[in-house]
Design a protein around this motif. Structure first.
Motif, mmCIF file in Angstrom:
data_model
loop_
_atom_site.group_PDB
_atom_site.id
_atom_site.type_symbol
_atom_site.label_atom_id
_atom_site.label_comp_id
_atom_site.label_asym_id
_atom_site.label_seq_id
_atom_site.Cartn_x
_atom_site.Cartn_y
_atom_site.Cartn_z
ATOM 1 N N TRP A 120 0.851 -1.196 0.000
ATOM 2 C CA TRP A 120 0.000 0.000 0.000
ATOM 3 C C TRP A 120 0.883 1.241 0.000
ATOM 4 O O TRP A 120 1.715 1.408 0.882
ATOM 5 N N PRO A 121 0.717 2.140 -0.987
ATOM 6 C CA PRO A 121 1.583 3.339 -1.036
ATOM 7 C C PRO A 121 1.448 4.187 0.225
ATOM 8 O O PRO A 121 0.334 4.506 0.659
ATOM 9 N N GLN A 122 2.593 4.555 0.799
ATOM 10 C CA GLN A 122 2.636 5.386 1.999
ATOM 11 C C GLN A 122 3.807 6.349 1.868
ATOM 12 O O GLN A 122 4.917 5.933 1.529
ATOM 13 N N VAL A 123 3.570 7.622 2.128
ATOM 14 C CA VAL A 123 4.608 8.653 1.990
ATOM 15 C C VAL A 123 5.317 8.443 0.653
ATOM 16 O O VAL A 123 6.530 8.270 0.581
ATOM 17 N N SER A 124 4.549 8.437 -0.419
ATOM 18 C CA SER A 124 5.035 8.048 -1.745
ATOM 19 C C SER A 124 5.232 9.260 -2.636
ATOM 20 O O SER A 124 4.392 10.158 -2.679
ATOM 21 N N GLY A 125 6.351 9.267 -3.350
ATOM 22 C CA GLY A 125 6.589 10.328 -4.311
ATOM 23 C C GLY A 125 5.848 10.121 -5.610
ATOM 24 O O GLY A 125 5.732 11.049 -6.417
ATOM 25 N N VAL A 126 5.335 8.918 -5.841
ATOM 26 C CA VAL A 126 4.591 8.607 -7.067
ATOM 27 C C VAL A 126 3.092 8.747 -6.839
ATOM 28 O O VAL A 126 2.382 9.351 -7.650
ATOM 29 N N PHE A 127 2.606 8.218 -5.745
ATOM 30 C CA PHE A 127 1.162 8.203 -5.487
ATOM 31 C C PHE A 127 0.701 9.329 -4.567
ATOM 32 O O PHE A 127 -0.491 9.558 -4.444
ATOM 33 N N GLY A 128 1.639 10.006 -3.913
ATOM 34 C CA GLY A 128 1.253 11.112 -3.045
ATOM 35 C C GLY A 128 2.060 11.136 -1.760
ATOM 36 O O GLY A 128 2.042 10.159 -0.998
ATOM 37 N N ALA A 129 2.773 12.233 -1.550
ATOM 38 C CA ALA A 129 3.610 12.335 -0.349
ATOM 39 C C ALA A 129 2.781 12.462 0.912
ATOM 40 O O ALA A 129 3.274 12.203 2.018
ATOM 41 N N GLY A 130 1.518 12.858 0.781
ATOM 42 C CA GLY A 130 0.669 13.025 1.948
ATOM 43 C C GLY A 130 0.003 11.754 2.428
ATOM 44 O O GLY A 130 -0.712 11.779 3.439
ATOM 45 N N LEU A 131 0.220 10.643 1.729
ATOM 46 C CA LEU A 131 -0.391 9.384 2.154
ATOM 47 C C LEU A 131 0.229 8.943 3.478
ATOM 48 O O LEU A 131 1.449 8.808 3.583
ATOM 49 N N PRO A 132 -0.591 8.692 4.500
ATOM 50 C CA PRO A 132 -0.026 8.376 5.816
ATOM 51 C C PRO A 132 0.468 6.943 5.892
ATOM 52 O O PRO A 132 0.159 6.098 5.053
ATOM 53 N N VAL A 133 1.249 6.672 6.939
ATOM 54 C CA VAL A 133 1.698 5.314 7.232
ATOM 55 C C VAL A 133 0.527 4.532 7.827
ATOM 56 O O VAL A 133 -0.197 5.036 8.689
ATOM 57 N N LEU A 134 0.313 3.331 7.358
ATOM 58 C CA LEU A 134 -0.762 2.497 7.890
ATOM 59 C C LEU A 134 -0.467 2.152 9.344
ATOM 60 O O LEU A 134 0.563 1.550 9.664
ATOM 61 N N ASP A 135 -1.367 2.530 10.234
ATOM 62 C CA ASP A 135 -1.141 2.330 11.658
ATOM 63 C C ASP A 135 -2.482 2.104 12.347
ATOM 64 O O ASP A 135 -3.228 3.046 12.603
ATOM 65 N N ALA A 136 -2.780 0.829 12.628
ATOM 66 C CA ALA A 136 -4.049 0.489 13.276
ATOM 67 C C ALA A 136 -3.893 0.273 14.768
ATOM 68 O O ALA A 136 -4.899 0.106 15.469
ATOM 69 N N THR A 137 -2.663 0.281 15.287
ATOM 70 C CA THR A 137 -2.431 -0.006 16.704
ATOM 71 C C THR A 137 -1.782 1.150 17.450
ATOM 72 O O THR A 137 -1.645 1.088 18.669
ATOM 73 N N GLY A 138 -1.371 2.183 16.746
ATOM 74 C CA GLY A 138 -0.646 3.265 17.389
ATOM 75 C C GLY A 138 0.850 3.069 17.401
ATOM 76 O O GLY A 138 1.594 3.947 17.852
ATOM 77 N N GLY A 139 1.319 1.924 16.900
ATOM 78 C CA GLY A 139 2.758 1.672 16.863
ATOM 79 C C GLY A 139 3.209 0.948 15.614
ATOM 80 O O GLY A 139 4.352 0.500 15.528
ATOM 81 N N GLN A 140 2.327 0.837 14.615
ATOM 82 C CA GLN A 140 2.695 0.096 13.411
ATOM 83 C C GLN A 140 3.602 0.881 12.478
ATOM 84 O O GLN A 140 3.931 0.391 11.398
ATOM 85 N N TYR A 141 4.026 2.071 12.895
ATOM 86 C CA TYR A 141 5.075 2.748 12.147
ATOM 87 C C TYR A 141 6.368 1.935 12.200
ATOM 88 O O TYR A 141 7.221 2.053 11.321
ATOM 89 N N GLU A 142 6.514 1.093 13.241
ATOM 90 C CA GLU A 142 7.670 0.206 13.311
ATOM 91 C C GLU A 142 7.590 -0.876 12.244
ATOM 92 O O GLU A 142 8.599 -1.492 11.914
ATOM 93 N N GLY A 143 6.397 -1.123 11.716
ATOM 94 C CA GLY A 143 6.223 -2.105 10.662
ATOM 95 C C GLY A 143 6.069 -1.478 9.294
ATOM 96 O O GLY A 143 5.504 -2.096 8.380
ATOM 97 N N PHE A 144 6.550 -0.244 9.135
ATOM 98 C CA PHE A 144 6.500 0.419 7.827
ATOM 99 C C PHE A 144 7.443 -0.315 6.882
ATOM 100 O O PHE A 144 8.672 -0.260 7.027
ATOM 101 N N ASN A 145 6.880 -1.028 5.916
ATOM 102 C CA ASN A 145 7.676 -1.855 5.006
ATOM 103 C C ASN A 145 7.223 -1.701 3.556
ATOM 104 O O ASN A 145 7.227 -2.671 2.796
#
Length: 212
Positions: A30-55
């Protein structure tokens, strides 16, 4: 895992971030913080800490992956010699998802926090367990695209490289701004004044012993 658990302390003393710092199931694609699909797309985070799983793999790697999968339909690859590696990577991918699996904000699977948090709590941020899997997917996508005819492979790899560089642009800009704000660790040492210079150590020649 059992040996690491025993060496880390008594059972049940694991860190309580096993579910919180997991990876979202859609994070790799899923595009997140993307220069192609949109820099404003947020990091997927359903638990409050899934930024550690940004992959997020990036647009270039996703393109190569699609080409590699299409190539496997026409020219199947011998998978038996890679069974051990695939099993290990599959285990790491499952570990990164934790016992509560989210696809975006939707909870798909909930096995509860216990006893999984006690068994795997040593891995304080399980979302990072996907890092080797992501690198393996990238290398596999490049290898799969390289099976194309030479000209086609060169064209696909060039397009994918450009896409990947552009897609990672917002991440590079964010890292650069963080360093400029002083959030990073300085890598250059202050100039050394003449009074603080360490004098060179002189080596004294050893005297030879005379034989008896």
């Amino acid at each position: 895992v059992a040996a690491l658990r025993l060496l880390s302390g008594p059972l049940g003393g694991g860190d309580k971030g096993f579910v919180t710092y997991s990876m979202n199931l859609l994070s790799p694609v899923w595009p997140q913080v993307s220069g192609v699909f949109g820099a404003g797309l947020p990091v997927l985070d359903a638990t409050g800490g899934q930024y550690e799983g940004f992959n997020y793999l990036g647009a270039g790697v996703l393109l190569l992956g699609a080409v590699a999968l299409a190539g496997l339909v026409w020219r199947p690859a011998p998978w038996r010699q890679w069974r051990g590696l695939l099993m290990m990577l599959g285990g790491l991918a499952l570990l990164s998802l934790s016992s509560r699996v989210y696809a975006g904000p939707v909870r798909l699977i909930d096995l509860g926090a216990k006893p999984w948090e006690d068994l795997f709590g040593t891995f304080r941020a399980p979302g990072r367990a996907f890092w080797p899997v992501g690198y393996a997917l990238m290398l596999g996508a490049v290898a799969g695209a390289a099976r194309l005819p030479a000209r086609s492979a060169a064209a696909v790899l060039a397009v994918a490289a450009v896409l990947q560089v552009v897609d990672a642009g917002p991440l590079r800009a964010g890292a650069r701004s963080g360093w400029e704000r002083g959030a990073g660790i300085p890598v250059t040492a202050p100039p050394c004044s003449a009074s603080r210079r360490i004098p060179a150590v002189r080596r004294t020649p050893r005297r030879r012993r005379r034989g008896l």
